[in-house]
Each structure stands twice: as C-alpha cells, then as structure tokens.
Design a protein around this motif. Structure first.
Motif, PDB file in Angstrom:
ATOM      1  N   UNK A  80       0.824  -1.205   0.000  1.00  0.00           N
ATOM      2  CA  UNK A  80       0.000   0.000   0.000  1.00  0.00           C
ATOM      3  C   UNK A  80       0.862   1.261   0.000  1.00  0.00           C
ATOM      4  N   UNK A  81       0.239   2.335  -0.471  1.00  0.00           N
ATOM      5  CA  UNK A  81       0.851   3.655  -0.390  1.00  0.00           C
ATOM      6  C   UNK A  81       0.392   4.352   0.889  1.00  0.00           C
ATOM      7  N   UNK A  82       0.928   5.532   1.149  1.00  0.00           N
ATOM      8  CA  UNK A  82       0.623   6.277   2.369  1.00  0.00           C
ATOM      9  C   UNK A  82      -0.872   6.548   2.531  1.00  0.00           C
ATOM     10  N   UNK A  83      -1.562   6.797   1.425  1.00  0.00           N
ATOM     11  CA  UNK A  83      -3.000   7.074   1.491  1.00  0.00           C
ATOM     12  C   UNK A  83      -3.851   5.809   1.608  1.00  0.00           C
ATOM     13  N   UNK A  84      -3.197   4.648   1.675  1.00  0.00           N
ATOM     14  CA  UNK A  84      -3.910   3.386   1.816  1.00  0.00           C
ATOM     15  C   UNK A  84      -4.261   2.715   0.497  1.00  0.00           C
ATOM     16  N   UNK A  85      -3.898   3.349  -0.623  1.00  0.00           N
ATOM     17  CA  UNK A  85      -4.182   2.739  -1.917  1.00  0.00           C
ATOM     18  C   UNK A  85      -3.395   1.440  -2.052  1.00  0.00           C
ATOM     19  N   UNK A  86      -4.109   0.373  -2.398  1.00  0.00           N
ATOM     20  CA  UNK A  86      -3.491  -0.930  -2.561  1.00  0.00           C
ATOM     21  C   UNK A  86      -2.874  -1.028  -3.954  1.00  0.00           C
ATOM     22  N   UNK A  87      -1.641  -1.553  -4.012  1.00  0.00           N
ATOM     23  CA  UNK A  87      -0.932  -1.723  -5.272  1.00  0.00           C
ATOM     24  C   UNK A  87      -0.718  -3.201  -5.561  1.00  0.00           C
ATOM     25  N   UNK A  88      -1.110  -3.682  -6.739  1.00  0.00           N
ATOM     26  CA  UNK A  88      -0.750  -5.051  -7.100  1.00  0.00           C
ATOM     27  C   UNK A  88       0.765  -5.159  -7.242  1.00  0.00           C
ATOM     28  N   UNK A  89       1.345  -6.304  -6.969  1.00  0.00           N
ATOM     29  CA  UNK A  89       2.802  -6.437  -7.097  1.00  0.00           C
ATOM     30  C   UNK A  89       3.243  -6.340  -8.556  1.00  0.00           C
ATOM     31  N   UNK A  90       4.415  -5.765  -8.758  1.00  0.00           N
ATOM     32  CA  UNK A  90       4.973  -5.678 -10.103  1.00  0.00           C
ATOM     33  C   UNK A  90       5.380  -7.079 -10.570  1.00  0.00           C
ATOM     34  N   UNK A  91       5.716  -7.196 -11.830  1.00  0.00           N
ATOM     35  CA  UNK A  91       6.102  -8.487 -12.381  1.00  0.00           C
ATOM     36  C   UNK A  91       7.302  -9.101 -11.686  1.00  0.00           C
ATOM     37  N   UNK A  92       8.260  -8.271 -11.349  1.00  0.00           N
ATOM     38  CA  UNK A  92       9.463  -8.769 -10.651  1.00  0.00           C
ATOM     39  C   UNK A  92       9.088  -9.367  -9.298  1.00  0.00           C
ATOM     40  N   UNK A  93       8.204  -8.707  -8.573  1.00  0.00           N
ATOM     41  CA  UNK A  93       7.778  -9.215  -7.263  1.00  0.00           C
ATOM     42  C   UNK A  93       6.968 -10.494  -7.397  1.00  0.00           C
ATOM     43  N   UNK A  94       6.137 -10.566  -8.424  1.00  0.00           N
ATOM     44  CA  UNK A  94       5.343 -11.776  -8.659  1.00  0.00           C
ATOM     45  C   UNK A  94       6.267 -12.974  -8.872  1.00  0.00           C
ATOM     46  N   UNK A  95       7.238 -12.785  -9.730  1.00  0.00           N
ATOM     47  CA  UNK A  95       8.189 -13.867 -10.008  1.00  0.00           C
ATOM     48  C   UNK A  95       9.028 -14.179  -8.776  1.00  0.00           C
ATOM     49  N   UNK A  96       9.411 -13.156  -8.017  1.00  0.00           N
ATOM     50  CA  UNK A  96      10.206 -13.332  -6.809  1.00  0.00           C
ATOM     51  C   UNK A  96       9.480 -14.228  -5.802  1.00  0.00           C
ATOM     52  N   UNK A  97       8.187 -13.975  -5.593  1.00  0.00           N
ATOM     53  CA  UNK A  97       7.406 -14.804  -4.663  1.00  0.00           C
ATOM     54  C   UNK A  97       7.403 -16.258  -5.095  1.00  0.00           C
ATOM     55  N   UNK A  98       7.244 -16.476  -6.393  1.00  0.00           N
ATOM     56  CA  UNK A  98       7.236 -17.833  -6.932  1.00  0.00           C
ATOM     57  C   UNK A  98       8.605 -18.491  -6.781  1.00  0.00           C
ATOM     58  N   UNK A  99       9.667 -17.730  -7.041  1.00  0.00           N
ATOM     59  CA  UNK A  99      11.010 -18.294  -6.961  1.00  0.00           C
ATOM     60  C   UNK A  99      11.375 -18.696  -5.528  1.00  0.00           C
ATOM     61  N   UNK A 100      10.834 -18.010  -4.543  1.00  0.00           N
ATOM     62  CA  UNK A 100      11.109 -18.341  -3.139  1.00  0.00           C
ATOM     63  C   UNK A 100      10.526 -19.704  -2.783  1.00  0.00           C
TER      64      UNK A 100
END
Length: 131
Positions: A80-100
């Motif tokens: 999330x950002x400071x205003x509470x807006x939720x952000x989907x993970x970027x492609x790098x983060x998506x792949x990172x979660x899978x690689x873990x």
C-alpha cells in the motif's frame, strides 16, 4: 492460529509507510508491505527507491524479513501507499514470490481493498515453468 483479515493486513502495511526524500530526489519508504505466512506470522517491509536501480520493492523487503525468520510460504500479501491505496505487485515481485517457493502460486494477493486473487492468476506463465 489467529486469522488476520485483509483490512488488518492493509493497515499493518500502511503503518510502516513513512516517506522520506533522499539523494537525487528519490523517495524511500513510500510503499509498505505486509504478508502473513502459512504459520500465521506477519512480516513487514518498505520500498527503497534509489538511483542506479539499486532500490527494491516493499514486497522484497517483507519477503527478506520472512526468509530471515526461516519461513518461505506466503499465505497472504499486500502493498500500500501512504493514502492506503493498494498496489498489485509488479512483475518482478510476482516472479520473486514464486522463486522463493513454488507453493506461493496459491498466495492470496490483495490487489484492491475488496479484491483478492491468487498469485497464479497474476503469474500465469512462471519463468521456469517449461524448463
């Protein structure tokens, strides 16, 4: 095991957002991440945006903290950002979660205040799926 709601996880992520301008006009800690593991532990992280591509996303920070704690499977994650807006993970983060851990394809990813999808839906073709 205590269950954490999506709103509680969003608020935990928001609690670590403390934007600070650093050299060359970049900002650190303007995005926060909270994740809960399959063991029910919560880990937090913040983004670090710097020049020369040396920074990293809040998800990377939270996942590094989780790994330091000896865990690898993410049950639920949000950024999330400071205003509470939720952000989907970027492609790098998506792949990172899978690689873990490949089981993380079943992670609930909060992509909106009232919307949750599995990582599998955001990463339909994992990098090493055909190797």
């Amino acid at each position: 095991m205590i269950t954490i709601t999506n709103l509680e996880l969003i608020n935990k992520a928001k609690s670590v957002v403390k934007p600070k301008k650093v050299k060359h006009g970049f900002t650190i800690s303007d995005c926060g991440c909270a994740l809960v593991t399959d063991n029910g532990n919560v880990y937090l992280g913040v983004s670090v945006d710097t020049c020369s591509s040396m920074g990293f996303c809040a998800e990377h920070s939270a996942i590094a903290s989780m790994i330091t704690g000896g865990e690898y499977k993410i049950k639920k994650i949000v950024a999330v950002l400071e205003d509470g807006k939720v952000l989907p993970p970027c492609g790098r983060c998506r792949e990172f979660m899978y690689q873990i851990d490949s089981d993380n394809l079943e992670t609930d990813v909060i992509v909106g205040e009232n919307k949750v999808v599995k990582l599998r839906e955001l990463l339909p073709y994992a990098w090493d799926e055909n190797f």
